[in-house]
Scaffold this motif. Structure first.
Motif, PDB file in Angstrom:
ATOM      1  N   GLN A  35       0.838  -1.193   0.000  1.00 16.61           N
ATOM      2  CA  GLN A  35       0.000   0.000   0.000  1.00 16.61           C
ATOM      3  C   GLN A  35       0.878   1.251   0.000  1.00 16.61           C
ATOM      4  O   GLN A  35       1.896   1.300   0.691  1.00 16.61           O
ATOM      5  CB  GLN A  35      -0.910   0.047   1.243  1.00 16.61           C
ATOM      6  CG  GLN A  35      -2.080  -0.911   1.178  1.00 16.61           C
ATOM      7  CD  GLN A  35      -1.695  -2.356   1.358  1.00 16.61           C
ATOM      8  OE1 GLN A  35      -0.880  -2.683   2.186  1.00 16.61           O
ATOM      9  NE2 GLN A  35      -2.281  -3.227   0.560  1.00 16.61           N
ATOM     10  N   PHE A  36       0.448   2.227  -0.775  1.00 20.84           N
ATOM     11  CA  PHE A  36       1.091   3.532  -0.809  1.00 20.84           C
ATOM     12  C   PHE A  36       0.021   4.568  -0.467  1.00 20.84           C
ATOM     13  O   PHE A  36      -1.137   4.402  -0.846  1.00 20.84           O
ATOM     14  CB  PHE A  36       1.657   3.844  -2.199  1.00 20.84           C
ATOM     15  CG  PHE A  36       2.736   2.897  -2.649  1.00 20.84           C
ATOM     16  CD1 PHE A  36       4.056   3.113  -2.281  1.00 20.84           C
ATOM     17  CD2 PHE A  36       2.425   1.794  -3.424  1.00 20.84           C
ATOM     18  CE1 PHE A  36       5.044   2.240  -2.688  1.00 20.84           C
ATOM     19  CE2 PHE A  36       3.416   0.916  -3.842  1.00 20.84           C
ATOM     20  CZ  PHE A  36       4.725   1.141  -3.468  1.00 20.84           C
ATOM     21  N   ALA A  37       0.411   5.614   0.233  1.00 18.09           N
ATOM     22  CA  ALA A  37      -0.552   6.635   0.605  1.00 18.09           C
ATOM     23  C   ALA A  37       0.082   8.017   0.556  1.00 18.09           C
ATOM     24  O   ALA A  37       1.234   8.196   0.922  1.00 18.09           O
ATOM     25  CB  ALA A  37      -1.073   6.372   2.021  1.00 18.09           C
ATOM     26  N   PHE A  44      -4.691   7.023  -2.268  1.00 14.06           N
ATOM     27  CA  PHE A  44      -4.178   5.726  -1.846  1.00 14.06           C
ATOM     28  C   PHE A  44      -4.045   4.798  -3.042  1.00 14.06           C
ATOM     29  O   PHE A  44      -4.822   4.870  -3.995  1.00 14.06           O
ATOM     30  CB  PHE A  44      -5.129   5.094  -0.820  1.00 14.06           C
ATOM     31  CG  PHE A  44      -5.364   5.973   0.374  1.00 14.06           C
ATOM     32  CD1 PHE A  44      -4.503   5.944   1.457  1.00 14.06           C
ATOM     33  CD2 PHE A  44      -6.438   6.845   0.409  1.00 14.06           C
ATOM     34  CE1 PHE A  44      -4.705   6.767   2.549  1.00 14.06           C
ATOM     35  CE2 PHE A  44      -6.661   7.669   1.509  1.00 14.06           C
ATOM     36  CZ  PHE A  44      -5.788   7.619   2.576  1.00 14.06           C
ATOM     37  N   LEU A  45      -3.067   3.895  -2.952  1.00 14.55           N
ATOM     38  CA  LEU A  45      -2.835   2.897  -3.988  1.00 14.55           C
ATOM     39  C   LEU A  45      -2.541   1.578  -3.297  1.00 14.55           C
ATOM     40  O   LEU A  45      -1.690   1.510  -2.402  1.00 14.55           O
ATOM     41  CB  LEU A  45      -1.643   3.313  -4.866  1.00 14.55           C
ATOM     42  CG  LEU A  45      -1.210   2.331  -5.947  1.00 14.55           C
ATOM     43  CD1 LEU A  45      -2.295   2.208  -7.027  1.00 14.55           C
ATOM     44  CD2 LEU A  45       0.099   2.795  -6.569  1.00 14.55           C
ATOM     45  N   SER A  46      -3.232   0.530  -3.687  1.00 18.14           N
ATOM     46  CA  SER A  46      -3.002  -0.813  -3.168  1.00 18.14           C
ATOM     47  C   SER A  46      -2.602  -1.687  -4.349  1.00 18.14           C
ATOM     48  O   SER A  46      -3.339  -1.766  -5.342  1.00 18.14           O
ATOM     49  CB  SER A  46      -4.274  -1.347  -2.516  1.00 18.14           C
ATOM     50  OG  SER A  46      -4.076  -2.674  -2.082  1.00 18.14           O
ATOM     51  N   VAL A  47      -1.440  -2.324  -4.255  1.00 19.02           N
ATOM     52  CA  VAL A  47      -0.905  -3.117  -5.362  1.00 19.02           C
ATOM     53  C   VAL A  47      -0.749  -4.561  -4.911  1.00 19.02           C
ATOM     54  O   VAL A  47      -0.146  -4.829  -3.873  1.00 19.02           O
ATOM     55  CB  VAL A  47       0.454  -2.571  -5.842  1.00 19.02           C
ATOM     56  CG1 VAL A  47       0.915  -3.300  -7.096  1.00 19.02           C
ATOM     57  CG2 VAL A  47       0.397  -1.076  -6.086  1.00 19.02           C
ATOM     58  N   LYS A  92      -5.334  -1.087  -7.212  1.00 22.37           N
ATOM     59  CA  LYS A  92      -6.559  -0.319  -7.013  1.00 22.37           C
ATOM     60  C   LYS A  92      -6.159   1.037  -6.445  1.00 22.37           C
ATOM     61  O   LYS A  92      -5.246   1.116  -5.635  1.00 22.37           O
ATOM     62  CB  LYS A  92      -7.501  -1.036  -6.060  1.00 22.37           C
ATOM     63  CG  LYS A  92      -8.012  -2.338  -6.625  1.00 22.37           C
ATOM     64  CD  LYS A  92      -8.930  -3.037  -5.667  1.00 22.37           C
ATOM     65  CE  LYS A  92      -9.357  -4.373  -6.262  1.00 22.37           C
ATOM     66  NZ  LYS A  92     -10.170  -5.152  -5.347  1.00 22.37           N
ATOM     67  N   TYR A  93      -6.851   2.080  -6.892  1.00 21.70           N
ATOM     68  CA  TYR A  93      -6.524   3.417  -6.410  1.00 21.70           C
ATOM     69  C   TYR A  93      -7.769   4.145  -5.937  1.00 21.70           C
ATOM     70  O   TYR A  93      -8.882   3.850  -6.346  1.00 21.70           O
ATOM     71  CB  TYR A  93      -5.819   4.229  -7.504  1.00 21.70           C
ATOM     72  CG  TYR A  93      -6.698   4.507  -8.703  1.00 21.70           C
ATOM     73  CD1 TYR A  93      -7.503   5.643  -8.755  1.00 21.70           C
ATOM     74  CD2 TYR A  93      -6.723   3.637  -9.790  1.00 21.70           C
ATOM     75  CE1 TYR A  93      -8.311   5.902  -9.847  1.00 21.70           C
ATOM     76  CE2 TYR A  93      -7.524   3.882 -10.883  1.00 21.70           C
ATOM     77  CZ  TYR A  93      -8.317   5.014 -10.911  1.00 21.70           C
ATOM     78  OH  TYR A  93      -9.117   5.257 -11.980  1.00 21.70           O
TER      79      TYR A  93
END
Length: 127
Positions: A35-37, A44-47, A92-93
């Motif tokens: 996860q990036f935030a 937010f970005l979940s990879v 997902k973003y």
């Protein structure tokens, strides 16, 4: 762990320790979510992807930096250093169009009124 690079193919690279919980988990299951935030903007970005772990000396040399010295007392030759190559297959973003305060207000107003308000965009990225 600190991201070292995102390469041309979209793979994300890290250096980490063979004594870490991450290493123990990856030995059992190579499936990973990262996860990036950007919290101040509520983005937010979940990879999701799969990890490959190695102790390749050339890759360690490529990604070695001053910050790593604090984690590995023996330097680049520390036998605990591992390379993690994260290969993404889905992301997902959530991207808000407004600032944090406005987003919180819209969420609260939506909850109180029952109306569906435009809070931002969300989507899925496939690789």
């Amino acid at each position: 762990m600190s991201r070292q690079e995102v390469d041309e193919e979209g793979n994300i690279w890290y250096l980490f320790s063979s004594e870490s919980n991450t290493f123990q988990h990856l030995k059992v299951n190579p499936k990973v979510s990262i996860q990036f935030a950007h919290v101040s903007d509520y983005n937010f970005l979940s990879v999701n992807g799969e990890a490959e772990v190695s102790s390749d000396k050339e890759t360690i040399e490529k990604y070695w930096n001053k910050m790593m010295e604090g984690w590995f007392e023996k330097g680049k030759e520390d036998p605990r250093i591992r390379v993690l190559k994260f290969i993404p297959f889905e992301a997902k973003y959530w991207d808000n169009k407004t600032n944090k305060l406005a987003t919180v207000f819209k969420v609260a107003l939506s909850a109180i009124s029952g109306q569906s308000l435009d809070i931002g965009r969300e989507g899925k990225l496939d690789f």
